[in-house]
Scaffold this motif. Sequence first.
Motif, PDB file in Angstrom:
ATOM      1  N   LEU A   4      -9.431   1.512 -12.117  1.00 43.24           N
ATOM      2  CA  LEU A   4      -8.298   0.821 -11.965  1.00 43.24           C
ATOM      3  C   LEU A   4      -7.810   0.939 -10.651  1.00 43.24           C
ATOM      4  O   LEU A   4      -7.533   1.951 -10.104  1.00 43.24           O
ATOM      5  CB  LEU A   4      -7.437   1.243 -13.143  1.00 43.24           C
ATOM      6  N   THR A   5      -7.167   0.125  -9.866  1.00 39.94           N
ATOM      7  CA  THR A   5      -6.676  -0.051  -8.865  1.00 39.94           C
ATOM      8  C   THR A   5      -5.396  -0.608  -8.930  1.00 39.94           C
ATOM      9  O   THR A   5      -5.337  -1.969  -9.526  1.00 39.94           O
ATOM     10  CB  THR A   5      -7.469  -1.031  -7.723  1.00 39.94           C
ATOM     11  N   ILE A   6      -4.388   0.264  -8.597  1.00 43.79           N
ATOM     12  CA  ILE A   6      -2.803  -0.407  -8.545  1.00 43.79           C
ATOM     13  C   ILE A   6      -2.374  -0.426  -7.005  1.00 43.79           C
ATOM     14  O   ILE A   6      -2.554   0.642  -6.451  1.00 43.79           O
ATOM     15  CB  ILE A   6      -2.131   0.527  -9.410  1.00 43.79           C
ATOM     16  N   ILE A   7      -2.171  -1.575  -6.628  1.00 39.92           N
ATOM     17  CA  ILE A   7      -1.745  -1.670  -5.366  1.00 39.92           C
ATOM     18  C   ILE A   7      -0.025  -1.813  -5.171  1.00 39.92           C
ATOM     19  O   ILE A   7       0.559  -2.577  -5.741  1.00 39.92           O
ATOM     20  CB  ILE A   7      -1.835  -3.041  -4.520  1.00 39.92           C
ATOM     21  N   GLY A   8       0.233  -0.676  -4.601  1.00 41.44           N
ATOM     22  CA  GLY A   8       1.838  -0.519  -4.564  1.00 41.44           C
ATOM     23  C   GLY A   8       2.476  -1.457  -3.620  1.00 41.44           C
ATOM     24  O   GLY A   8       1.859  -2.180  -3.018  1.00 41.44           O
ATOM     25  N   ASN A   9       3.978  -1.596  -4.080  1.00 35.56           N
ATOM     26  CA  ASN A   9       4.794  -2.639  -3.117  1.00 35.56           C
ATOM     27  C   ASN A   9       4.918  -2.231  -1.602  1.00 35.56           C
ATOM     28  O   ASN A   9       5.277  -2.826  -1.014  1.00 35.56           O
ATOM     29  CB  ASN A   9       6.052  -2.576  -3.782  1.00 35.56           C
ATOM     30  N   ASP A  10       4.137  -1.041  -1.284  1.00 34.33           N
ATOM     31  CA  ASP A  10       4.205  -0.823  -0.056  1.00 34.33           C
ATOM     32  C   ASP A  10       2.562  -1.103   0.528  1.00 34.33           C
ATOM     33  O   ASP A  10       2.221  -0.600   1.752  1.00 34.33           O
ATOM     34  CB  ASP A  10       4.396   0.621   0.516  1.00 34.33           C
ATOM     35  N   ARG A 100      -0.859  -5.409  -8.897  1.00 32.07           N
ATOM     36  CA  ARG A 100      -0.085  -5.107  -7.770  1.00 32.07           C
ATOM     37  C   ARG A 100       1.389  -5.097  -8.373  1.00 32.07           C
ATOM     38  O   ARG A 100       1.670  -5.785  -9.264  1.00 32.07           O
ATOM     39  CB  ARG A 100      -0.177  -6.219  -6.903  1.00 32.07           C
ATOM     40  N   VAL A 101       1.916  -4.030  -7.579  1.00 33.85           N
ATOM     41  CA  VAL A 101       3.271  -3.674  -8.067  1.00 33.85           C
ATOM     42  C   VAL A 101       4.251  -4.633  -7.272  1.00 33.85           C
ATOM     43  O   VAL A 101       4.081  -4.885  -6.086  1.00 33.85           O
ATOM     44  CB  VAL A 101       3.701  -2.145  -7.778  1.00 33.85           C
ATOM     45  N   PRO A 102       5.195  -5.461  -7.980  1.00 36.00           N
ATOM     46  CA  PRO A 102       6.137  -6.226  -7.571  1.00 36.00           C
ATOM     47  C   PRO A 102       6.969  -5.616  -6.254  1.00 36.00           C
ATOM     48  O   PRO A 102       7.258  -4.389  -6.494  1.00 36.00           O
ATOM     49  CB  PRO A 102       7.072  -6.913  -8.545  1.00 36.00           C
ATOM     50  N   GLU A 103       7.644  -6.408  -5.235  1.00 34.24           N
ATOM     51  CA  GLU A 103       8.284  -5.775  -4.307  1.00 34.24           C
ATOM     52  C   GLU A 103       9.623  -5.023  -5.095  1.00 34.24           C
ATOM     53  O   GLU A 103      10.051  -3.934  -4.511  1.00 34.24           O
ATOM     54  CB  GLU A 103       8.944  -6.667  -3.429  1.00 34.24           C
ATOM     55  N   MET A 104      10.207  -5.555  -6.017  1.00 36.92           N
ATOM     56  CA  MET A 104      11.360  -5.171  -6.817  1.00 36.92           C
ATOM     57  C   MET A 104      11.111  -5.177  -8.315  1.00 36.92           C
ATOM     58  O   MET A 104      10.400  -6.153  -8.952  1.00 36.92           O
ATOM     59  CB  MET A 104      12.427  -5.996  -6.711  1.00 36.92           C
TER      60      MET A 104
END
Length: 106
Positions: A4-10, A100-104
């Motif tokens: 699993l790859t989760i791309i942070g908001n950064d 991907r994690v949203p910006e907010m």
Amino acid sequence: MVKLTIIGNDDTAYELDVQDGSSVMENAVRNGVPGIEAECGGACACATCHVYVDATWTEKVGEPEPMEEDMLDFAVDVRANSRLSCQISMSDELDGLVVRVPEMQG
């Protein structure tokens, strides 16, 4: 174990080996991924684990159930590929999933 790859908001990529049957949210919290608050603990009662499913995975992940769809109304910047990560259960079929994690968060 599945990937699993989760791309942070950064834009930091968290590449994880996760257990079959665990949720994306559980793995994000366990690995300290910023932006996944999971205030309700995975009960589909908030929208603080909102993620965007990578376009190559949206069909395999599927559409949200009605209860999840209702909770997404509380999320910020909802898109066609928005899901609550507590409602995505990892499996061999989702080996390699990217979200991907949203910006907010809401």
